[in-house]
Write a protein that holds these residues in place. Structure first.
Motif, PDB file in Angstrom:
ATOM      1  N   ASN A 190       0.822  -1.199   0.000  1.00 41.14           N
ATOM      2  CA  ASN A 190       0.000   0.000   0.000  1.00 41.14           C
ATOM      3  C   ASN A 190       0.862   1.257   0.000  1.00 41.14           C
ATOM      4  OD1 ASN A 190       0.721  -0.576   2.649  1.00 41.14           O
ATOM      5  ND2 ASN A 190      -1.352  -0.538   3.461  1.00 41.14           N
ATOM      6  N   GLU A 191       2.056   1.128  -0.552  1.00 37.59           N
ATOM      7  CA  GLU A 191       2.980   2.248  -0.666  1.00 37.59           C
ATOM      8  C   GLU A 191       2.393   3.352  -1.546  1.00 37.59           C
ATOM      9  OE1 GLU A 191       7.720   2.583  -1.312  1.00 37.59           O
ATOM     10  OE2 GLU A 191       6.642   1.328  -2.726  1.00 37.59           O
TER      11      GLU A 191
ATOM     12  N   ALA B  87       8.688  -0.231   4.342  1.00 36.42           N
ATOM     13  CA  ALA B  87       7.289  -0.647   4.193  1.00 36.42           C
ATOM     14  C   ALA B  87       6.333   0.456   4.636  1.00 36.42           C
ATOM     15  CB  ALA B  87       7.024  -1.919   4.996  1.00 36.42           C
ATOM     16  N   GLN B  88       6.793   1.288   5.562  1.00 33.91           N
ATOM     17  CA  GLN B  88       5.952   2.362   6.098  1.00 33.91           C
ATOM     18  C   GLN B  88       6.185   3.694   5.382  1.00 33.91           C
ATOM     19  OE1 GLN B  88       5.345   1.597  10.685  1.00 33.91           O
ATOM     20  NE2 GLN B  88       7.483   1.222  10.111  1.00 33.91           N
ATOM     21  N   GLY B  89       6.887   3.648   4.261  1.00 33.69           N
ATOM     22  CA  GLY B  89       7.011   4.839   3.426  1.00 33.69           C
ATOM     23  C   GLY B  89       8.309   5.608   3.547  1.00 33.69           C
ATOM     24  N   PHE B  90       9.232   5.165   4.382  1.00 39.86           N
ATOM     25  CA  PHE B  90      10.520   5.849   4.475  1.00 39.86           C
ATOM     26  C   PHE B  90      11.400   5.417   3.314  1.00 39.86           C
ATOM     27  CE2 PHE B  90       8.896   6.167   8.726  1.00 39.86           C
ATOM     28  CZ  PHE B  90       9.306   7.424   9.146  1.00 39.86           C
ATOM     29  N   ASP B  91      12.279   6.332   2.894  1.00 44.27           N
ATOM     30  CA  ASP B  91      13.159   6.033   1.778  1.00 44.27           C
ATOM     31  C   ASP B  91      14.479   6.759   1.977  1.00 44.27           C
ATOM     32  OD1 ASP B  91      13.972   4.845  -0.596  1.00 44.27           O
ATOM     33  OD2 ASP B  91      12.105   5.334  -1.626  1.00 44.27           O
ATOM     34  N   HIS B  92      15.426   6.521   1.072  1.00 46.14           N
ATOM     35  CA  HIS B  92      16.733   7.172   1.159  1.00 46.14           C
ATOM     36  C   HIS B  92      17.216   7.594  -0.224  1.00 46.14           C
ATOM     37  CE1 HIS B  92      18.092   3.067   0.175  1.00 46.14           C
ATOM     38  NE2 HIS B  92      17.393   2.666   1.228  1.00 46.14           N
TER      39      HIS B  92
ATOM     40  N   GLU C  69      17.304  11.278   7.581  1.00 51.72           N
ATOM     41  CA  GLU C  69      16.147  11.037   8.448  1.00 51.72           C
ATOM     42  C   GLU C  69      15.986   9.539   8.739  1.00 51.72           C
ATOM     43  OE1 GLU C  69      11.287  11.653   8.609  1.00 51.72           O
ATOM     44  OE2 GLU C  69      12.341  12.023   6.725  1.00 51.72           O
ATOM     45  N   MET C  70      16.081   8.736   7.695  1.00 48.68           N
ATOM     46  CA  MET C  70      15.889   7.296   7.861  1.00 48.68           C
ATOM     47  C   MET C  70      17.016   6.687   8.691  1.00 48.68           C
ATOM     48  SD  MET C  70      14.988   4.547   4.912  1.00 48.68           S
ATOM     49  CE  MET C  70      14.702   2.830   5.281  1.00 48.68           C
TER      50      MET C  70
END
Length: 157
Positions: free
Chosen positions: A74-75, A122-127, A135-136
């Protein structure tokens, strides 16, 4: 830090059984819960290099086994706060063990970090950008510390 108790449906799978005795479902669940920001339905799957390479090639166009792949279902979707994050997180045992050795970490420490990393993805964090990466990475450091593990980004001695 008090452990968060979000609703979690977790399926830990070991088609590659080499780490099953050491990285138990209970331990994996502890890592997942440490990184959860809301409810989730997740599968964590430990695979060999062949399956890892196949998945990376078929879904990312990269023909090699990588340490962790996150398939977030559900990204990018607008989901309600009470709607669970849905994802499969695949860890390649061969790469995990090799990297742990190269980085002079225990397999448990490295696996914990990869699970936390995958759950954050999975919860929407990225790099993708420097700002996102900072942040991540800080979030990963904080979670790992709360779980009792060393900074995963500290330089190897």
């Amino acid at each position: 830090m008090q452990e968060k108790k979000h609703n979690l449906e977790l399926d830990v799978q070991y088609p590659d059984t080499r780490l099953e005795a050491d990285l138990t479902p209970e331990l994996v669940e502890r890592w997942v819960r440490g990184a959860l920001l809301g409810p989730a339905e997740l599968a964590i799957r430990f695979v060999d290099a062949e399956e890892g390479q196949t998945l990376n090639r078929e879904y990312r166009g990269k023909d090699y086994a990588t340490n962790v792949l996150t398939f977030a279902y559900n990204e990018g979707a607008e989901i309600a706060d009470d709607e669970p994050t849905q994802a499969d997180i695949v860890l390649c045992t061969d790469v995990l063990q090799r990297e742990a050795d190269e980085q002079k970490k225990t397999v448990e420490e490295h696996a914990a970090h990869l699970v936390v990393h995958g759950v954050l993805h999975a919860q929407g964090f990225d790099h993708e950008t420097d700002e996102e990466a900072e942040e991540m990475e800080q979030l990963e450091r904080d979670i790992m510390e709360a779980l009792g593990y060393p900074d995963p980004y500290a330089e190897n001695e």
